[in-house]
Design a protein around this motif. Structure first.
Motif, PDB file in Angstrom:
ATOM      1  N   THR A  20       2.187  -5.226   5.699  1.00 38.09           N
ATOM      2  CA  THR A  20       1.133  -5.592   4.748  1.00 38.09           C
ATOM      3  C   THR A  20       0.532  -4.368   4.060  1.00 38.09           C
ATOM      4  O   THR A  20      -0.368  -4.512   3.243  1.00 38.09           O
ATOM      5  CB  THR A  20       0.012  -6.358   5.469  1.00 38.09           C
ATOM      6  N   ASP A  21       1.033  -3.180   4.381  1.00 42.04           N
ATOM      7  CA  ASP A  21       0.544  -1.940   3.772  1.00 42.04           C
ATOM      8  C   ASP A  21       1.216  -1.748   2.413  1.00 42.04           C
ATOM      9  O   ASP A  21       2.221  -1.070   2.292  1.00 42.04           O
ATOM     10  CB  ASP A  21       0.834  -0.751   4.687  1.00 42.04           C
ATOM     11  N   THR A  22       0.652  -2.377   1.393  1.00 44.55           N
ATOM     12  CA  THR A  22       1.264  -2.331   0.069  1.00 44.55           C
ATOM     13  C   THR A  22       0.638  -1.279  -0.825  1.00 44.55           C
ATOM     14  O   THR A  22       1.148  -1.027  -1.910  1.00 44.55           O
ATOM     15  CB  THR A  22       1.126  -3.695  -0.631  1.00 44.55           C
ATOM     16  N   GLY A  23      -0.419  -0.639  -0.394  1.00 42.08           N
ATOM     17  CA  GLY A  23      -1.141   0.263  -1.274  1.00 42.08           C
ATOM     18  C   GLY A  23      -0.904   1.732  -1.025  1.00 42.08           C
ATOM     19  O   GLY A  23      -1.275   2.558  -1.862  1.00 42.08           O
ATOM     20  N   SER A  24      -0.268   2.085   0.081  1.00 39.36           N
ATOM     21  CA  SER A  24      -0.072   3.505   0.351  1.00 39.36           C
ATOM     22  C   SER A  24       0.925   4.087  -0.638  1.00 39.36           C
ATOM     23  O   SER A  24       1.805   3.399  -1.166  1.00 39.36           O
ATOM     24  CB  SER A  24       0.428   3.719   1.777  1.00 39.36           C
ATOM     25  N   ALA A  25       0.798   5.370  -0.886  1.00 41.95           N
ATOM     26  CA  ALA A  25       1.668   6.038  -1.856  1.00 41.95           C
ATOM     27  C   ALA A  25       3.128   5.970  -1.417  1.00 41.95           C
ATOM     28  O   ALA A  25       4.020   5.759  -2.239  1.00 41.95           O
ATOM     29  CB  ALA A  25       1.223   7.484  -2.038  1.00 41.95           C
ATOM     30  N   GLU A  26       3.372   6.112  -0.124  1.00 40.58           N
ATOM     31  CA  GLU A  26       4.746   6.080   0.369  1.00 40.58           C
ATOM     32  C   GLU A  26       5.411   4.730   0.111  1.00 40.58           C
ATOM     33  O   GLU A  26       6.562   4.669  -0.322  1.00 40.58           O
ATOM     34  CB  GLU A  26       4.799   6.385   1.873  1.00 40.58           C
ATOM     35  N   SER A  27       4.686   3.649   0.381  1.00 38.06           N
ATOM     36  CA  SER A  27       5.280   2.330   0.178  1.00 38.06           C
ATOM     37  C   SER A  27       5.497   2.050  -1.308  1.00 38.06           C
ATOM     38  O   SER A  27       6.509   1.455  -1.686  1.00 38.06           O
ATOM     39  CB  SER A  27       4.416   1.241   0.820  1.00 38.06           C
ATOM     40  N   GLN A  28       4.593   2.493  -2.156  1.00 36.14           N
ATOM     41  CA  GLN A  28       4.763   2.301  -3.593  1.00 36.14           C
ATOM     42  C   GLN A  28       5.942   3.116  -4.118  1.00 36.14           C
ATOM     43  O   GLN A  28       6.733   2.628  -4.932  1.00 36.14           O
ATOM     44  CB  GLN A  28       3.485   2.701  -4.343  1.00 36.14           C
ATOM     45  N   ILE A  29       6.096   4.338  -3.638  1.00 33.54           N
ATOM     46  CA  ILE A  29       7.213   5.182  -4.064  1.00 33.54           C
ATOM     47  C   ILE A  29       8.533   4.558  -3.618  1.00 33.54           C
ATOM     48  O   ILE A  29       9.510   4.539  -4.376  1.00 33.54           O
ATOM     49  CB  ILE A  29       7.047   6.609  -3.502  1.00 33.54           C
ATOM     50  N   ALA A  30       8.570   4.031  -2.412  1.00 32.80           N
ATOM     51  CA  ALA A  30       9.788   3.390  -1.907  1.00 32.80           C
ATOM     52  C   ALA A  30      10.133   2.153  -2.731  1.00 32.80           C
ATOM     53  O   ALA A  30      11.309   1.923  -3.053  1.00 32.80           O
ATOM     54  CB  ALA A  30       9.610   3.015  -0.441  1.00 32.80           C
ATOM     55  N   LEU A  31       9.133   1.368  -3.102  1.00 36.94           N
ATOM     56  CA  LEU A  31       9.377   0.185  -3.918  1.00 36.94           C
ATOM     57  C   LEU A  31       9.880   0.577  -5.305  1.00 36.94           C
ATOM     58  O   LEU A  31      10.838  -0.012  -5.821  1.00 36.94           O
ATOM     59  CB  LEU A  31       8.098  -0.650  -4.034  1.00 36.94           C
ATOM     60  N   PHE A  32       9.268   1.581  -5.913  1.00 29.83           N
ATOM     61  CA  PHE A  32       9.742   2.056  -7.215  1.00 29.83           C
ATOM     62  C   PHE A  32      11.179   2.565  -7.111  1.00 29.83           C
ATOM     63  O   PHE A  32      11.991   2.321  -8.001  1.00 29.83           O
ATOM     64  CB  PHE A  32       8.840   3.160  -7.763  1.00 29.83           C
ATOM     65  N   THR A  33      11.510   3.255  -6.033  1.00 26.90           N
ATOM     66  CA  THR A  33      12.862   3.786  -5.858  1.00 26.90           C
ATOM     67  C   THR A  33      13.873   2.651  -5.772  1.00 26.90           C
ATOM     68  O   THR A  33      14.953   2.729  -6.381  1.00 26.90           O
ATOM     69  CB  THR A  33      12.927   4.662  -4.599  1.00 26.90           C
ATOM     70  N   TYR A  34      13.532   1.599  -5.057  1.00 28.08           N
ATOM     71  CA  TYR A  34      14.427   0.443  -4.957  1.00 28.08           C
ATOM     72  C   TYR A  34      14.627  -0.198  -6.325  1.00 28.08           C
ATOM     73  O   TYR A  34      15.754  -0.508  -6.719  1.00 28.08           O
ATOM     74  CB  TYR A  34      13.853  -0.575  -3.963  1.00 28.08           C
ATOM     75  N   ARG A  35      13.540  -0.384  -7.057  1.00 29.50           N
ATOM     76  CA  ARG A  35      13.627  -1.002  -8.381  1.00 29.50           C
ATOM     77  C   ARG A  35      14.379  -0.115  -9.370  1.00 29.50           C
ATOM     78  O   ARG A  35      15.148  -0.608 -10.202  1.00 29.50           O
ATOM     79  CB  ARG A  35      12.229  -1.318  -8.905  1.00 29.50           C
ATOM     80  N   ILE A  36      14.181   1.189  -9.293  1.00 30.17           N
ATOM     81  CA  ILE A  36      14.883   2.126 -10.173  1.00 30.17           C
ATOM     82  C   ILE A  36      16.386   2.069  -9.911  1.00 30.17           C
ATOM     83  O   ILE A  36      17.195   2.068 -10.846  1.00 30.17           O
ATOM     84  CB  ILE A  36      14.324   3.549  -9.994  1.00 30.17           C
ATOM     85  N   ALA A  37      16.773   2.009  -8.651  1.00 26.42           N
ATOM     86  CA  ALA A  37      18.194   1.931  -8.307  1.00 26.42           C
ATOM     87  C   ALA A  37      18.812   0.650  -8.865  1.00 26.42           C
ATOM     88  O   ALA A  37      19.936   0.665  -9.395  1.00 26.42           O
ATOM     89  CB  ALA A  37      18.375   2.000  -6.796  1.00 26.42           C
ATOM     90  N   HIS A  38      18.078  -0.452  -8.771  1.00 27.28           N
ATOM     91  CA  HIS A  38      18.583  -1.722  -9.286  1.00 27.28           C
ATOM     92  C   HIS A  38      18.745  -1.666 -10.809  1.00 27.28           C
ATOM     93  O   HIS A  38      19.775  -2.090 -11.342  1.00 27.28           O
ATOM     94  CB  HIS A  38      17.637  -2.861  -8.897  1.00 27.28           C
ATOM     95  N   LEU A  39      17.752  -1.138 -11.505  1.00 30.84           N
ATOM     96  CA  LEU A  39      17.829  -1.061 -12.965  1.00 30.84           C
ATOM     97  C   LEU A  39      18.908  -0.084 -13.416  1.00 30.84           C
ATOM     98  O   LEU A  39      19.545  -0.294 -14.458  1.00 30.84           O
ATOM     99  CB  LEU A  39      16.479  -0.660 -13.556  1.00 30.84           C
TER     100      LEU A  39
END
Length: 89
Positions: A20-39
């Protein structure tokens, strides 16, 4: 859909403090990295998709801003997330 609730929870669980930790910088960076790889994979097949290319560029900028923020605040957390995600810097 490539990113459902279960996949997001898995990313947040792995890189954040909890699922449920959606606001930490690490989790946001990881989510962006996943989305960037997909795009990036999408753009390899659809090179004329300019709207997605612009979205990808903006997403890379947002991730870069978060990485800069983390580097200024806590260099050890920055080094750990870059190593875990395999980002070159």
């Amino acid at each position: 859909m490539y990113l459902d609730k279960a996949k997001k929870a898995e990313i947040f669980e792995k890189y954040g403090a909890s699922s449920t930790d959606t606001g930490s910088a690490e989790s946001q960076i990881a989510l962006f990295t996943y989305r960037i790889a997909h795009l990036t994979e999408h753009l390899k097949k659809n090179h004329k998709d300019n709207r997605t290319a612009r979205s990808l560029t903006m997403m890379v900028g947002k991730r870069r801003s978060l990485l800069n923020y983390l580097k200024d605040r806590d260099i050890e957390r920055y080094r750990a997330i870059v190593k875990n995600l395999g980002l070159r810097r």
